[in-house]
Design a protein around this motif. Structure first.
Motif, PDB file in Angstrom:
ATOM      1  N   ALA A 223      43.014  56.157  45.418  1.00 40.01           N
ATOM      2  CA  ALA A 223      44.215  56.513  44.660  1.00 40.01           C
ATOM      3  C   ALA A 223      44.811  55.314  43.914  1.00 40.01           C
ATOM      4  CB  ALA A 223      45.259  57.125  45.597  1.00 40.01           C
ATOM      5  N   LEU A 224      45.023  54.193  44.612  1.00 43.87           N
ATOM      6  CA  LEU A 224      45.629  53.038  43.957  1.00 43.87           C
ATOM      7  C   LEU A 224      44.718  52.425  42.887  1.00 43.87           C
ATOM      8  CD1 LEU A 224      47.537  51.270  46.875  1.00 43.87           C
ATOM      9  CD2 LEU A 224      48.389  52.873  45.150  1.00 43.87           C
ATOM     10  N   PRO A 225      43.405  52.266  43.129  1.00 44.32           N
ATOM     11  CA  PRO A 225      42.543  51.800  42.034  1.00 44.32           C
ATOM     12  C   PRO A 225      42.550  52.743  40.827  1.00 44.32           C
ATOM     13  CG  PRO A 225      41.436  51.476  44.124  1.00 44.32           C
ATOM     14  CD  PRO A 225      42.678  52.265  44.417  1.00 44.32           C
ATOM     15  N   ALA A 226      42.601  54.056  41.072  1.00 39.91           N
ATOM     16  CA  ALA A 226      42.659  55.003  39.954  1.00 39.91           C
ATOM     17  C   ALA A 226      43.962  54.842  39.179  1.00 39.91           C
ATOM     18  CB  ALA A 226      42.528  56.432  40.470  1.00 39.91           C
ATOM     19  N   ARG A 227      45.062  54.626  39.899  1.00 39.33           N
ATOM     20  CA  ARG A 227      46.347  54.391  39.226  1.00 39.33           C
ATOM     21  C   ARG A 227      46.283  53.141  38.358  1.00 39.33           C
ATOM     22  NH1 ARG A 227      50.844  51.537  42.586  1.00 39.33           N
ATOM     23  NH2 ARG A 227      49.301  49.917  42.095  1.00 39.33           N
ATOM     24  N   ARG A 233      43.890  49.983  31.754  1.00 36.19           N
ATOM     25  CA  ARG A 233      42.833  50.285  30.785  1.00 36.19           C
ATOM     26  C   ARG A 233      42.077  49.023  30.360  1.00 36.19           C
ATOM     27  NH1 ARG A 233      43.027  55.484  29.274  1.00 36.19           N
ATOM     28  NH2 ARG A 233      44.975  56.629  29.673  1.00 36.19           N
ATOM     29  N   LEU A 234      41.472  48.387  31.321  1.00 29.88           N
ATOM     30  CA  LEU A 234      40.787  47.126  31.083  1.00 29.88           C
ATOM     31  C   LEU A 234      39.519  47.324  30.251  1.00 29.88           C
ATOM     32  CD1 LEU A 234      41.080  45.545  34.654  1.00 29.88           C
ATOM     33  CD2 LEU A 234      42.560  45.152  32.677  1.00 29.88           C
ATOM     34  N   VAL A 319      36.307  48.788  31.847  1.00 33.90           N
ATOM     35  CA  VAL A 319      36.155  48.088  33.117  1.00 33.90           C
ATOM     36  C   VAL A 319      37.141  48.661  34.134  1.00 33.90           C
ATOM     37  CG1 VAL A 319      36.200  45.855  34.297  1.00 33.90           C
ATOM     38  CG2 VAL A 319      35.558  45.976  31.873  1.00 33.90           C
ATOM     39  N   LEU A 320      36.676  48.880  35.339  1.00 38.14           N
ATOM     40  CA  LEU A 320      37.552  49.207  36.460  1.00 38.14           C
ATOM     41  C   LEU A 320      37.558  48.010  37.399  1.00 38.14           C
ATOM     42  CD1 LEU A 320      36.439  52.877  37.282  1.00 38.14           C
ATOM     43  CD2 LEU A 320      38.215  52.099  35.702  1.00 38.14           C
ATOM     44  N   ALA A 321      38.739  47.549  37.773  1.00 34.08           N
ATOM     45  CA  ALA A 321      38.861  46.375  38.647  1.00 34.08           C
ATOM     46  C   ALA A 321      39.736  46.726  39.837  1.00 34.08           C
ATOM     47  CB  ALA A 321      39.463  45.190  37.884  1.00 34.08           C
ATOM     48  N   GLU A 322      39.174  46.653  41.029  1.00 37.32           N
ATOM     49  CA  GLU A 322      39.921  46.905  42.258  1.00 37.32           C
ATOM     50  C   GLU A 322      40.339  45.572  42.855  1.00 37.32           C
ATOM     51  OE1 GLU A 322      37.680  49.367  44.953  1.00 37.32           O
ATOM     52  OE2 GLU A 322      36.580  50.257  43.281  1.00 37.32           O
ATOM     53  N   GLY A 323      41.612  45.406  43.122  1.00 31.58           N
ATOM     54  CA  GLY A 323      42.072  44.151  43.706  1.00 31.58           C
ATOM     55  C   GLY A 323      43.466  43.797  43.237  1.00 31.58           C
ATOM     56  N   PRO A 324      43.871  42.559  43.432  1.00 29.21           N
ATOM     57  CA  PRO A 324      43.068  41.429  43.914  1.00 29.21           C
ATOM     58  C   PRO A 324      42.903  41.446  45.432  1.00 29.21           C
ATOM     59  CG  PRO A 324      45.304  40.710  43.530  1.00 29.21           C
ATOM     60  CD  PRO A 324      45.246  42.154  43.083  1.00 29.21           C
ATOM     61  N   TYR A 325      41.814  40.800  45.890  1.00 28.69           N
ATOM     62  CA  TYR A 325      41.515  40.706  47.305  1.00 28.69           C
ATOM     63  C   TYR A 325      41.295  39.248  47.700  1.00 28.69           C
ATOM     64  CZ  TYR A 325      40.503  45.718  46.838  1.00 28.69           C
ATOM     65  OH  TYR A 325      40.582  47.062  46.586  1.00 28.69           O
ATOM     66  N   GLY A 326      41.362  39.005  48.991  1.00 25.05           N
ATOM     67  CA  GLY A 326      40.992  37.703  49.526  1.00 25.05           C
ATOM     68  C   GLY A 326      42.176  36.801  49.840  1.00 25.05           C
ATOM     69  N   ALA A 327      41.945  35.867  50.773  1.00 28.47           N
ATOM     70  CA  ALA A 327      42.968  34.911  51.215  1.00 28.47           C
ATOM     71  C   ALA A 327      42.575  33.475  50.890  1.00 28.47           C
ATOM     72  CB  ALA A 327      43.191  35.061  52.722  1.00 28.47           C
ATOM     73  N   PHE A 328      41.632  33.300  49.968  1.00 23.70           N
ATOM     74  CA  PHE A 328      41.147  31.972  49.584  1.00 23.70           C
ATOM     75  C   PHE A 328      42.072  31.395  48.508  1.00 23.70           C
ATOM     76  CE2 PHE A 328      37.756  29.220  47.573  1.00 23.70           C
ATOM     77  CZ  PHE A 328      37.505  28.444  48.682  1.00 23.70           C
ATOM     78  N   THR A 329      43.306  31.124  48.887  1.00 20.37           N
ATOM     79  CA  THR A 329      44.340  30.739  47.939  1.00 20.37           C
ATOM     80  C   THR A 329      45.067  29.485  48.404  1.00 20.37           C
ATOM     81  OG1 THR A 329      46.106  32.013  49.013  1.00 20.37           O
ATOM     82  CG2 THR A 329      44.710  33.198  47.453  1.00 20.37           C
ATOM     83  N   ALA A 330      45.972  29.004  47.564  1.00 19.44           N
ATOM     84  CA  ALA A 330      46.752  27.810  47.889  1.00 19.44           C
ATOM     85  C   ALA A 330      47.615  28.007  49.127  1.00 19.44           C
ATOM     86  CB  ALA A 330      47.630  27.429  46.702  1.00 19.44           C
TER      87      ALA A 330
END
Length: 457
Positions: A223-227, A233-234, A319-330
């Motif tokens: 649902a959220l990726p579809a939203r 509209r990438l 393009v469909l983009a799901e995310g952002p994901y991950g904890a590899f951050t500052a």
């Protein structure tokens, strides 16, 4: 040295790491409490056990209940709940999921073996006859048998030796069959399990657990990726060659400021390009530049059919983009001084961090390992960022036959004598990561200050 490192490990964690540990302990405590409730359910429904047949049958019941509980828990771990994903990290959740999956397969195998054995002893029949009785004459057991066989097939494909021979896309879609397996097996638990036939509250809790897991999956993975797809509209704006076999894809769209506001350098998206051959696969690629209101950039090295096809993308491709994901951050950082250590195309998330990590001049260092000079990606960008920030870049170029293994403790300490005082962000091929971890450990860098997020499936 060991005791000193242990002491540092306990005291030098930053707020994000402490929060991550708190969330991890809380999540594991909730999972353990659920398992304890399952044990209590079995205990309350079990009377006096007499004879081998009853012991074996009750062992089968217990294994079945625990396997039935584990299934929705594993689904929830990989449901991409933002709080868990950005706090614990996708790879950490994936490791828990993989470990739990092995336990679940073991529990299911034990349940099947013990239930046939126990019923055979009870009815004084042979195993073959008893298996046929259970499969064809017990409610919902034919569906459960199909689901169990499907689960074992997925487990065999998911074994490390088999995974290495599969394309990511093939493995991914085979792995989705787990959902079908769980659906097929679910009903026999309620129609045959004494705990649920006699206890309507337990039955209601089981429905809630499974339907709740399904609702979370539908929300965060569909649902959220579809939203977001409808909102942003990438589209592909440009494809640029960066090095032999390496391309950058620039993606633009509507309301990018909203997407950028919730994205941190170092994170990744699961990208789906709507062209033949790519539309059905959502592959994880990190952002290779800080997100901005104009575009998102991902950079990919050709390693298979999907990554190789990106070079042929045309501007305007949806393009469909799901995310952002991950904890590899500052947010993982706990020390003023930071080392970014990259190998090959592992530079992509570190390129974004190199430009954005808060650091005083002289406190930020990048070490970039490549076999050939032409394999260095973003060299001009990295040199420009280093000059602007007062940071340092070291390029370790050459094959092992030419220069030996450069990621040794003495080499790293030669470049950074105060390496022990650094946080280290590490990204690259699995072999490089293992070598670097060993060298950093020998140098005395506490494990909690080595930050790494794996994309190995």
């Amino acid at each position: 040295m060991t005791s000193t490192v242990a002491s540092r490990t306990e005291t030098d964690a930053g707020p994000a790491l402490r929060h991550s540990d708190t969330v991890a302990r809380g999540l594991l405590a909730v999972i353990a409490a659920g398992a304890a409730a399952v044990l209590l359910l079995w205990w309350n429904d079990t009377g006096t056990i007499i004879g081998a047949a009853q012991w074996i049958t009750n062992g089968a019941r217990l294994c079945g209940l625990l396997a039935g509980y584990t299934a929705p828990v594993l689904v929830l771990l990989m449901s991409r709940i933002p709080l868990l994903d950005r706090t614990l990290g996708t790879d950490r959740l994936a490791r828990w999921h993989a470990m739990g999956g092995r336990y679940m397969v073991g529990l299911v195998a034990s349940h099947v073996t013990l239930i046939i054995w126990g019923y055979s002893l009870t009815d004084d029949s042979n195993v073959v006859h008893q298996t046929a009785q259970i499969v064809f004459h017990y409610p919902d057991m034919l569906k459960a048998t199909c689901g169990t066989l499907l689960l074992f097939a997925v487990a065999a494909v998911s074994a490390r030796a088999a995974r290495r021979r599969l394309r990511y896309e093939t493995w991914y879609y085979i792995h989705l069959a787990t959902y079908v397996s769980i659906f097929l097996v679910f009903f026999h638990q309620l129609s045959n399990g004494d705990e649920f036939l006699r206890d309507q509250a337990a039955r209601a809790c089981w429905y809630t657990l499974y339907l709740g897991a399904a609702a979370v999956i539908l929300c965060f993975r569909f649902a959220l990726p579809a939203r977001d797809a409808l909102r942003h509209r990438l589209r592909v704006a440009e494809v640029r060659t960066e090095a032999p076999g390496v391309v950058s894809v620039f993606v633009t769209g509507r309301h990018l400021d909203e997407l950028v506001a919730r994205t941190r350098p170092g994170q990744f998206f699961r990208w789906r390009f709507l062209v033949p051959g790519l539309a059905w696969a959502a592959n994880p690629y990190s952002l290779s530049a800080p997100p901005n209101d104009g575009y998102l950039r991902l950079t990919v090295k050709e390693r298979g059919g999907h990554s190789g096809a990106l070079a042929a993308l045309r501007p305007g491709t949806r393009v469909l983009a799901e995310g952002p994901y991950g904890a590899f951050t500052a947010a993982r950082r706990s020390r003023p001084k930071v080392l970014l250590l990259a190998g090959g195309v592992g530079i992509t998330p570190l390129r974004a961090l190199f430009e954005t990590l808060p650091a005083e001049p002289g406190d930020l260092t990048l070490i970039y390992r490549a076999s050939r000079a032409e394999d260095l990606v973003f060299r001009e960008e990295l040199d420009t960022v280093a000059a602007a920030r007062g940071a340092t870049v070291h390029y370790l170029v050459g094959t092992r036959a030419e220069i030996g293994e450069p990621l040794q403790t003495r080499t790293l300490l030669g470049l950074l004598p105060d390496l022990r005082e650094h946080d280290v962000y590490l990204c690259g091929p699995a072999g490089l990561v293992a070598t670097a971890r060993e060298a950093l450990d020998t140098a005395g860098v506490p494990a909690r200050r080595i930050h790494h997020e794996s994309f190995e499936f």
